[in-house]
Design a protein around this motif. Sequence first.
Motif, PDB file in Angstrom:
ATOM      1  N   UNK A  24       1.161  -0.959   0.249  1.00 20.83           N
ATOM      2  CA  UNK A  24      -0.092   0.053  -0.008  1.00 20.83           C
ATOM      3  C   UNK A  24       0.592   1.116  -0.155  1.00 20.83           C
ATOM      4  N   UNK A  25       2.299   1.519   0.404  1.00 21.60           N
ATOM      5  CA  UNK A  25       3.036   2.354   0.281  1.00 21.60           C
ATOM      6  C   UNK A  25       3.217   2.847  -1.224  1.00 21.60           C
ATOM      7  N   UNK A  26       3.434   1.466  -1.962  1.00 23.58           N
ATOM      8  CA  UNK A  26       3.668   2.554  -3.911  1.00 23.58           C
ATOM      9  C   UNK A  26       2.585   1.748  -4.433  1.00 23.58           C
ATOM     10  N   UNK A  27       1.125   1.085  -4.222  1.00 21.74           N
ATOM     11  CA  UNK A  27      -0.157   1.164  -4.483  1.00 21.74           C
ATOM     12  C   UNK A  27      -0.709   1.499  -4.405  1.00 21.74           C
ATOM     13  N   UNK A  28      -2.063   2.139  -5.069  1.00 20.51           N
ATOM     14  CA  UNK A  28      -3.692   2.173  -4.849  1.00 20.51           C
ATOM     15  C   UNK A  28      -4.137   1.400  -5.519  1.00 20.51           C
ATOM     16  N   UNK A  29      -4.977   0.283  -4.057  1.00 20.22           N
ATOM     17  CA  UNK A  29      -5.604  -0.441  -5.699  1.00 20.22           C
ATOM     18  C   UNK A  29      -7.123  -0.350  -5.108  1.00 20.22           C
ATOM     19  N   UNK A  30      -8.022  -0.928  -5.470  1.00 21.22           N
ATOM     20  CA  UNK A  30      -9.957  -0.162  -5.539  1.00 21.22           C
ATOM     21  C   UNK A  30     -10.446  -1.653  -6.571  1.00 21.22           C
ATOM     22  N   UNK A  31     -11.334  -1.773  -6.187  1.00 25.33           N
ATOM     23  CA  UNK A  31     -11.742  -3.433  -7.317  1.00 25.33           C
ATOM     24  C   UNK A  31     -13.102  -2.753  -7.120  1.00 25.33           C
ATOM     25  N   UNK A  32     -13.973  -3.321  -8.183  1.00 27.58           N
ATOM     26  CA  UNK A  32     -15.227  -2.998  -8.707  1.00 27.58           C
ATOM     27  C   UNK A  32     -15.935  -3.858  -9.936  1.00 27.58           C
ATOM     28  N   UNK A  33     -17.292  -4.260 -10.076  1.00 26.00           N
ATOM     29  CA  UNK A  33     -17.894  -5.128 -10.468  1.00 26.00           C
ATOM     30  C   UNK A  33     -18.722  -4.466 -12.266  1.00 26.00           C
ATOM     31  N   UNK A  34     -18.808  -5.494 -12.739  1.00 26.17           N
ATOM     32  CA  UNK A  34     -19.684  -5.056 -13.883  1.00 26.17           C
ATOM     33  C   UNK A  34     -20.921  -5.013 -13.145  1.00 26.17           C
ATOM     34  N   UNK A  35     -21.309  -6.276 -12.574  1.00 29.32           N
ATOM     35  CA  UNK A  35     -22.967  -6.117 -11.831  1.00 29.32           C
ATOM     36  C   UNK A  35     -23.511  -6.084 -10.673  1.00 29.32           C
ATOM     37  N   UNK A  36     -22.421  -5.549 -10.082  1.00 27.32           N
ATOM     38  CA  UNK A  36     -22.339  -5.169  -8.287  1.00 27.32           C
ATOM     39  C   UNK A  36     -22.949  -5.831  -7.200  1.00 27.32           C
ATOM     40  N   UNK A  37     -23.158  -6.527  -7.084  1.00 21.66           N
ATOM     41  CA  UNK A  37     -23.754  -7.679  -5.877  1.00 21.66           C
ATOM     42  C   UNK A  37     -23.298  -7.034  -4.481  1.00 21.66           C
ATOM     43  N   UNK A  38     -23.933  -8.404  -3.343  1.00 24.34           N
ATOM     44  CA  UNK A  38     -23.218  -8.109  -2.395  1.00 24.34           C
ATOM     45  C   UNK A  38     -21.953  -9.155  -1.970  1.00 24.34           C
ATOM     46  N   UNK A  39     -21.066  -8.473  -0.361  1.00 25.78           N
ATOM     47  CA  UNK A  39     -20.135  -9.555  -0.926  1.00 25.78           C
ATOM     48  C   UNK A  39     -20.580  -9.978   0.012  1.00 25.78           C
ATOM     49  N   UNK A  40     -19.182 -11.564  -0.652  1.00 26.92           N
ATOM     50  CA  UNK A  40     -19.618 -12.619  -0.180  1.00 26.92           C
ATOM     51  C   UNK A  40     -18.847 -13.794   0.921  1.00 26.92           C
ATOM     52  N   UNK A  41     -19.876 -14.037   2.145  1.00 23.28           N
ATOM     53  CA  UNK A  41     -19.459 -14.509   3.257  1.00 23.28           C
ATOM     54  C   UNK A  41     -18.064 -14.752   3.196  1.00 23.28           C
ATOM     55  N   UNK A  42     -18.012 -15.941   2.553  1.00 20.77           N
ATOM     56  CA  UNK A  42     -16.745 -16.730   2.305  1.00 20.77           C
ATOM     57  C   UNK A  42     -15.397 -16.324   2.104  1.00 20.77           C
ATOM     58  N   UNK A  43     -15.511 -15.165   1.271  1.00 20.50           N
ATOM     59  CA  UNK A  43     -14.707 -14.315   1.248  1.00 20.50           C
ATOM     60  C   UNK A  43     -14.121 -13.806   2.387  1.00 20.50           C
ATOM     61  N   UNK A  44     -15.171 -13.320   2.662  1.00 18.93           N
ATOM     62  CA  UNK A  44     -14.792 -12.440   4.154  1.00 18.93           C
ATOM     63  C   UNK A  44     -14.038 -13.392   4.755  1.00 18.93           C
ATOM     64  N   UNK A  45     -14.645 -14.429   5.443  1.00 15.04           N
ATOM     65  CA  UNK A  45     -14.081 -15.754   6.127  1.00 15.04           C
ATOM     66  C   UNK A  45     -12.694 -15.923   5.902  1.00 15.04           C
ATOM     67  N   UNK A  46     -12.307 -16.539   4.495  1.00 18.26           N
ATOM     68  CA  UNK A  46     -11.309 -16.526   4.135  1.00 18.26           C
ATOM     69  C   UNK A  46     -10.118 -15.440   4.609  1.00 18.26           C
ATOM     70  N   UNK A  47     -10.128 -14.274   3.976  1.00 19.93           N
ATOM     71  CA  UNK A  47      -9.476 -12.897   4.168  1.00 19.93           C
ATOM     72  C   UNK A  47      -9.199 -12.806   6.131  1.00 19.93           C
ATOM     73  N   UNK A  48     -10.698 -13.047   7.104  1.00 22.17           N
ATOM     74  CA  UNK A  48      -9.929 -13.068   8.036  1.00 22.17           C
ATOM     75  C   UNK A  48      -8.694 -13.510   8.393  1.00 22.17           C
ATOM     76  N   UNK A  49      -9.533 -15.139   7.800  1.00 25.83           N
ATOM     77  CA  UNK A  49      -8.339 -16.491   8.472  1.00 25.83           C
ATOM     78  C   UNK A  49      -6.977 -15.847   8.430  1.00 25.83           C
ATOM     79  N   UNK A  50      -6.814 -14.917   6.929  1.00 24.03           N
ATOM     80  CA  UNK A  50      -5.438 -14.064   6.041  1.00 24.03           C
ATOM     81  C   UNK A  50      -5.207 -12.763   7.115  1.00 24.03           C
ATOM     82  N   UNK A  51      -5.983 -12.430   8.512  1.00 29.35           N
ATOM     83  CA  UNK A  51      -5.179 -11.591   9.110  1.00 29.35           C
ATOM     84  C   UNK A  51      -6.156  -9.920   8.059  1.00 29.35           C
ATOM     85  N   UNK A  52      -6.697 -10.042   7.408  1.00 27.88           N
ATOM     86  CA  UNK A  52      -7.195  -9.363   6.996  1.00 27.88           C
ATOM     87  C   UNK A  52      -9.101  -9.242   6.896  1.00 27.88           C
TER      88      UNK A  52
END
Length: 145
Positions: free
Chosen positions: A30-58
């Motif tokens: 994050x010190x060198x990059x500024x990242x964003x994300x977007x979708x073609x048809x925005x939906x809702x945040x996937x709870x499995x992605x939230x859970x898996x990222x939490x396990x990775x400390x994010x």
Amino acid sequence: MEKKIKVLFVCVHNSARSQMAEAFLNHLAGDRFEAHSAGLEPGTLNPLAVEAMAEAGIDISANRTKSVFDFFKRGAIFNYVVTVCDGANAERCPIFPGITHRMHWSFEDPAALAGTHAEKLEAVRRIRDQIRDAVASFVTEQGAP
């Protein structure tokens, strides 16, 4: 101060793959990059992605999904636009103005997974790790420590 490299990650619903890629890039460099994300048809945040990222400390639980076309309409400029969905959907991504490098990283869609919660979570962990590795390689290729 050196200007950050702006990167937009795009997938279909901005619910998992692009969210994970954005989070990993901001976390790893994050010190060198500024990242964003977007979708073609925005939906809702996937709870499995939230859970898996939490396990990775994010923690991405407070993220919201965004439309790639909103960024486009605002005239946002990115150094890189990286599609992280299948090739057919990647073709639907708008062409951003300026000198934008387009890249495509194909990852399995967590929304299309079948099985028990544990089986789907295991698959999302695998996708998460593939995305983390792709982001880490990208950072290395860009010369970031």
